[in-house]
Each structure stands twice: as C-alpha cells, then as structure tokens.
Design an enzyme around this catalytic site. Structure first.
Site, mmCIF file in Angstrom:
data_model
loop_
_atom_site.group_PDB
_atom_site.id
_atom_site.type_symbol
_atom_site.label_atom_id
_atom_site.label_comp_id
_atom_site.label_asym_id
_atom_site.label_seq_id
_atom_site.Cartn_x
_atom_site.Cartn_y
_atom_site.Cartn_z
ATOM 1 N N SER A 189 -0.718 2.666 -0.776
ATOM 2 C CA SER A 189 -2.146 2.955 -0.781
ATOM 3 C C SER A 189 -2.853 2.444 -2.034
ATOM 4 C CB SER A 189 -2.370 4.454 -0.591
ATOM 5 O OG SER A 189 -3.731 4.754 -0.430
ATOM 6 N N HIS A 190 -3.391 3.342 -2.841
ATOM 7 C CA HIS A 190 -4.198 2.984 -4.005
ATOM 8 C C HIS A 190 -3.370 2.933 -5.280
ATOM 9 C CE1 HIS A 190 -4.019 7.272 -3.390
ATOM 10 N NE2 HIS A 190 -4.302 7.481 -4.656
ATOM 11 N N ASP A 365 -9.410 0.088 -1.280
ATOM 12 C CA ASP A 365 -8.151 0.277 -1.999
ATOM 13 C C ASP A 365 -7.109 -0.717 -1.495
ATOM 14 O OD1 ASP A 365 -7.644 1.414 0.508
ATOM 15 O OD2 ASP A 365 -6.325 2.959 -0.313
ATOM 16 N N ASP A 367 -4.580 -0.743 0.652
ATOM 17 C CA ASP A 367 -4.323 -0.949 2.083
ATOM 18 C C ASP A 367 -5.583 -0.837 2.924
ATOM 19 O OD1 ASP A 367 -4.508 1.817 1.681
ATOM 20 O OD2 ASP A 367 -3.173 2.278 3.341
ATOM 21 N N ASP A 369 -7.813 1.450 3.554
ATOM 22 C CA ASP A 369 -8.255 2.611 4.325
ATOM 23 C C ASP A 369 -9.265 3.457 3.554
ATOM 24 O OD1 ASP A 369 -6.458 3.677 2.496
ATOM 25 O OD2 ASP A 369 -5.371 4.900 3.962
ATOM 26 N N ARG A 370 -9.373 3.259 2.237
ATOM 27 C CA ARG A 370 -10.363 3.984 1.444
ATOM 28 C C ARG A 370 -11.538 3.076 1.099
ATOM 29 N NH1 ARG A 370 -7.366 8.370 -2.366
ATOM 30 N NH2 ARG A 370 -5.527 8.707 -1.075
ATOM 31 N N LYS A 465 -8.035 6.597 8.391
ATOM 32 C CA LYS A 465 -9.312 6.314 7.752
ATOM 33 C C LYS A 465 -9.469 4.807 7.649
ATOM 34 C CE LYS A 465 -7.154 7.703 3.351
ATOM 35 N NZ LYS A 465 -6.183 8.727 3.751
#
Length: 628
Positions: A189-190, A365, A367, A369-370, A465
């Site tokens: 992720s982030h 981010d 990947d 999704d944010r 998300k």
C-alpha cells in the site's frame, strides 16, 4: 498445441530503484480540517456495468513452452508471524526473500481456498510494482501451475492497481469465456519500497474484495503446520513486459499466462460510471488547471491513459507518474507530509511562489487505492471528501443517477457523512475499520458510496477503495458545477467554493488525528482499559472535562464500539473507544499494532459546528478546546 521456439526475453521496462538515504519514520502531523460542497447534475440514464471483454488490442503470442513442465514437492518448515490481516501479509523485502518464505504463504493460501477456486481456475497475479514484485510474480505463477490452476492473468510489468485488480476479478471475461476466481495482490500500500523496505501480499476473493477473516484464519493456521509446497521449477519465466498469451502444458493439461494492459479494462469500467465528455470539457478549458501526483506508484500506469489521452489534460499536469520499484526513494502516502511536490504546486507549502496554483490537485498512494484531494491553496479532508461525493453523486455522476442505495463510513471517520445521510434520507452504516465491512454491505445492495479517514474513498463499482475513481468523482462534481462557466468571463466554482457551500448546508466537522507510535504495548492496553472503566460514570468524566476546559460540551454517551454486521450477523468487538458530546463532537481512541515492538494509539478529535457563521474558522482554533 502449436509450439514456438523459445526466444530470449527482454527485461521488463520498469525503472530500477536508486539508493535511498535512511529516513527516520515520523508520525504524520495533524492535518488542517477543510471540506467541500454539493450540487445537481442533469438526469443521465443509469449506466449499467457490462462485462469487460478481454482486450484484443496488441494481442500476440509471446512464447510457448516447448516441453511439458513438471511438478515438484518441496519440503519446508513453518515461519512464525505469517498472519495476514485484511491488508494481507506485510514484511520487509529481506524477510520475503528468505528461502521458502513467500512460497509457504502462497501454498497456505491455495490450500485455504475451495478446490474449485484453484483446480482449473483463473487467478490474477499483479501489484503496485514495488521491489521484489517481478520475482514474486514468477514464483507465484510457477506455484499456480503446479497446483492445477488453468490460467494466470498478469498486468504488464506486473503493474495493476488494487482497485483495477478488483475490477478485473469482477468484470473481465477471457476470450475463452473464463473469469477470475481471485487474485494475489502484491502490495504494501502506502509503505515505502526498495531492497530494504516493505513488501506485501494479500488474496482477494471472487467478489473482488479482500479475503474475509474465515479465509485469512485458515491461511494463518496453514502457515503454522505447512511441511511442503508445490512448484513447477522447470516452467520458464514469462516475459511480463510484453502483452500476449504464453501457453504451456503440464501434468494436468494446458496452462496459460496472459499478460495484458489493465488500464484498458479499467478505463472501460470508468466510462460506465462517469460522463467522460463532461470531464473533458472541464479539463480542456483554458480556465481550468489540473495536477495529478502518482508518487511513482502504480497509478502512474493509468494516469496518462485516463487524464491525458482520454480526458485531454496536458501531460505536464502529471507529476511522478513513472512507476518505480522504490517509488523514487519517496514515501507513497498521499498526505500533506509526503506529497511534498504536489503540496508546493498547489500553494500549500512553506515556500512562497509567484506561480498561480492549479485549480485542482490530487495524489495517489503506492497501489492507487488511496487519494488526496486539493484545491488551490486548499486541503480537503478525506472525511469531508466522501460526504461531498455522496451529497453530489446523484446529480453529477451518471452511475448514481437513479439514487444511492446507502452510504457508510468507518467508525473513526468524522460524522460529516452522517449529516448528509440524515438530510437526504439515506441508509447509513458506521462500520469498523476494514474494507471488507463495506464489501458485505455492497454485496447485499445496501451501500453505494463509502469512505474512511485514512484517505480511502470508494463505491460499489468494485470491492476496494479506489483513488482514481475518487479523483474522477471530484472532477465530475466540478464539471457539473461549472457547466455554464467554462466560456466567457464567469468565475469558476472552485474546490474551496464547493467545500464551503457544503459546510454552510450541513455544518462543518473540524477534524484531526494524533498518532502515538511505538509506545509500550502493556501500558497502552492499561490506558485503554482505564478509558473504558471511566465510561461507567459520565458525571465524573464531565467534572474532569470542565476543570480543564469549561467551554467543551458535556459527554452524553460513551462506549467501546461494537459492530453487528447486518448482512451476515457477525459481531466485531473492541473496535475503539468513543466519547460522544452533546453538540455532535467526538473523541475516539483506537489501539493498533500491539506487537512485540510496541503499539500505536490513535486519537481522533472531531468538533462539529452547525452555525454557518463559524464554519470558516481556523481548524486549530476550533479544535483547541477538545485537543486540550
């Protein structure tokens, strides 16, 4: 089967990592609490989602195995600590690089799935392109073949955003009519990437959402007893830099690996949701300026296709949109701390500049999704963002033109969405942190739009998300608000205008979060237990509060948040401690990461102000009494 000679394969075209300076991890500071507003849109017919047929564009065979591959059983022993959460298993790259480590987790996952979702099935293997991803794709592909998987779908250069993976599982149909039953998503992720940074892997199910606890518990149980895994070591590496289909033959029959550009399928999906022509009129207007920062994450693989080629934005509006294995040495977390270049360009940085900032800016981010949404010299809190999208969705976004089924937020997220739901008479759900809770509601047709305070926003088009979706939602709202302002001398309705109008209509939830990291785990648990015990006497709590700040409203209710899922009846306990004030304000305490290295205590502070004459105050001033 036609057998073609094996040819040498070029290296995937992804930028190699460069040396990173050591970076001390610090807590993200409290962010200013701004928000936005709403308006209507002409009635579009509801655009239904149609299955995304596998693209035939640039389809060419890459290589066909000239010999049948075999299956090897490899002896192994368990590793401690391979317990996945809803975000999967995240460790340092060096941990994943240990012999058998990744293999153990993959085999434990395959063993946890129903046989029909493995044998003869189609699975997706891709991720955010972080360091070790390409190696992991080859390992997982060889293990999938050995376990009887029929097809593996891979994003070109192993790149596929988490929301795009969810969309591919749900919507994509192969040329032979196949559909994916799940996916291994390679992302942390982030978190930073690189040889000494983080790697992660999680499994998403047939609905496109993260594996539920019933599955992740099985995976973890399997990791504690695993003694062998299956792998086809003689299966050649597949060239994942080239779009095409590679065919092999194994003990259980044919096995194919299809490499494809996932942006093609993702754009098809976005076009069923948004009015691309309306957004294009906005982005190509000389009056409107735009900036998008992918932070060298996987969003960069989609940004040029969507914003430049489809929507007409100038390519110079894209920042850091070349995906890199180490995210360019940065931290791919879309907030005011780490998206420094975007923050400066949008006029929110510390340095002064005579250059006029763009009207709209956004970041993603690792990947994708944010998301973070910015206006000119203006930050939009994620809590406000989901509320404003929900308030404007029916008029501005064709996909929602027939109305919203319901809305939901995570418990720590501000109650801005609650007020919208009450005013618009929408079903509303407050759920624990974790996207699977939204997914249950969506699968049951009870929720259309949802979000969380940690920069995640989404809808029922997928079960993750979706950062790019959130950006397109905001551009749709801006396009609708400005449909009559793009020509002539009329002033554009800005992001700030939309937010301030929203506050005037619904009130403002001033909001911040404090993170206390790496505190003693035992002491943290004791502190949380004390906060729960204090709830037995609210009169004592209010006496204590008044001694500190007499201008704070009284606590009228307090609890330890517990959620009973209205779909499956499951109960999630100990999800956070809430103190609810008479004026709609809240204090929320959550404990996370209670491992051997310490715990993190998160404190969420929310001051509600419904007097429209007071919604323009500075966040720090408005929050000061509760912060104290």
């Amino acid at each position: 089967m036609i057998l073609l000679p094996v040819r040498s394969l070029p290296s995937p075209a992804i930028t190699p990592p460069r040396h990173r300076r050591h970076r001390h991890h610090t807590t993200t500071p409290s962010l200013p609490s701004h928000s936005r507003s709403l308006h209507p849109h002409p009635h579009h017919p509801l655009l239904r989602l149609t299955p995304l047929l596998a693209s035939r564009v640039d389809r060419r065979p890459v290589v066909c195995g000239a010999a049948m591959f075999s299956v090897t059983k490899k002896a192994t022993t368990p590793f401690e600590g391979q317990k996945p959460g809803t975000s999967g298993l995240r460790k340092k790259v060096t941990v994943f690089q240990q012999p058998h480590y990744l293999q153990n987790f993959v085999q434990s996952t395959l063993n946890a799935l129903p046989a029909e979702e493995v044998k003869g099935a189609t699975i997706v293997v891709s991720g955010d392109g972080r360091y070790f991803s390409k190696d992991a794709v080859q390992i997982i592909t060889k293990m999938a073949a050995a376990n009887g998987v029929r097809r593996v779908w891979v994003g070109q250069n192993s790149l596929m955003s988490t929301p795009a993976v969810s969309a591919v599982i749900r919507e994509r149909i192969g040329e032979d009519g196949s559909k994916a039953t799940g996916a291994f998503i390679l992302t942390a992720s982030h978190n930073p990437g690189g040889p000494t940074e983080d790697f992660g892997i999680k499994y998403n199910m047939g609905n496109g959402g993260p594996a539920p606890e019933s599955v992740t518990d099985k995976i973890f149980s399997n990791t504690t007893t695993i003694s062998e895994y299956l792998i086809s070591e003689d299966l050649p590496d597949v060239d994942i830099s080239q779009v095409g289909v590679t065919s092999f033959s194994g003990p259980e029959g044919p096995f194919t690996v299809e490499v494809f550009d996932s942006s093609v399928d993702y754009i098809k999906l976005m076009k069923t949701i948004f009015d691309f022509e309306a957004i294009k009129k906005l982005l190509t207007s000389p009056k409107f300026t735009f900036c998008y920062d992918a932070l060298h994450g996987v969003a960069g693989a989609y940004a040029k296709h969507i914003f430049v080629e489809e929507l007409g934005a100038d390519e110079s509006s894209l920042l850091n949109c070349v995906p890199k294995e180490d995210f360019g040495g940065g931290h791919p977390d879309p907030n005011l701390t780490y998206a420094k270049e975007l923050v400066e360009r949008m006029g929110l940085g510390k340095s002064s500049s005579n250059v006029e900032p763009p009207e709209f800016g956004a970041a993603a981010d690792g990947d994708a999704d944010r998301n973070m949404i910015l206006g000119k010299r203006f930050f939009v809190t994620p809590s406000d963002s989901v509320a404003i999208i929900a308030a404007n969705a029916v008029q501005s976004i064709p996909y929602f033109s027939s109305g919203l089924k319901g809305v939901a937020r995570s418990m720590p997220t501000s109650a801005a969405l609650d007020v919208v739901a009450k005013n618009l008479n929408l079903k509303f759900f407050e759920v624990p942190t974790g996207w699977k809770f939204f997914g249950n509601l969506m699968d049951a047709g009870m929720c259309s739009v949802c979000g969380e305070e940690s920069f995640g926003t989404g809808s029922d088009h997928i079960r993750e998300k979706d950062g790019i979706w959130a950006v397109l939602a905001w551009l749709s709202i801006l396009a609708f608000k400005n449909k009559d302002n793009l020509g002539g001398g009329d002033k554009l309705v800005s992001v700030e205008d939309i937010v301030r109008q929203h506050w005037a209509t619904y009130g403002r939830h001033y909001y911040t979060r404090y993170d206390y990291e790496n505190v003693d785990a035992g002491a943290a648990k004791e502190l949380m237990a004390n906060l729960v015990s204090m709830q037995s006497s609210l009169s004592d709590v209010n006496k204590l509060i008044k001694e500190i700040r007499s201008d704070v409203s009284e606590v009228v209710a307090a609890d330890e948040f517990e959620y009973k899922d209205p779909v499956d009846g499951s109960v999630s306990k100990h999800q956070g401690i809430r103190y609810l004030f008479g004026d709609g304000s809240r204090l929320v305490f959550r404990l996370s990461g209670t491992g051997s290295v310490g715990a993190t205590i998160r404190v969420y502070i929310e001051q509600y102000e419904k007097d429209s004459s007071k919604t323009g105050r500075d966040s720090q001033d408005a929050l000061a009494p509760l912060v104290r």
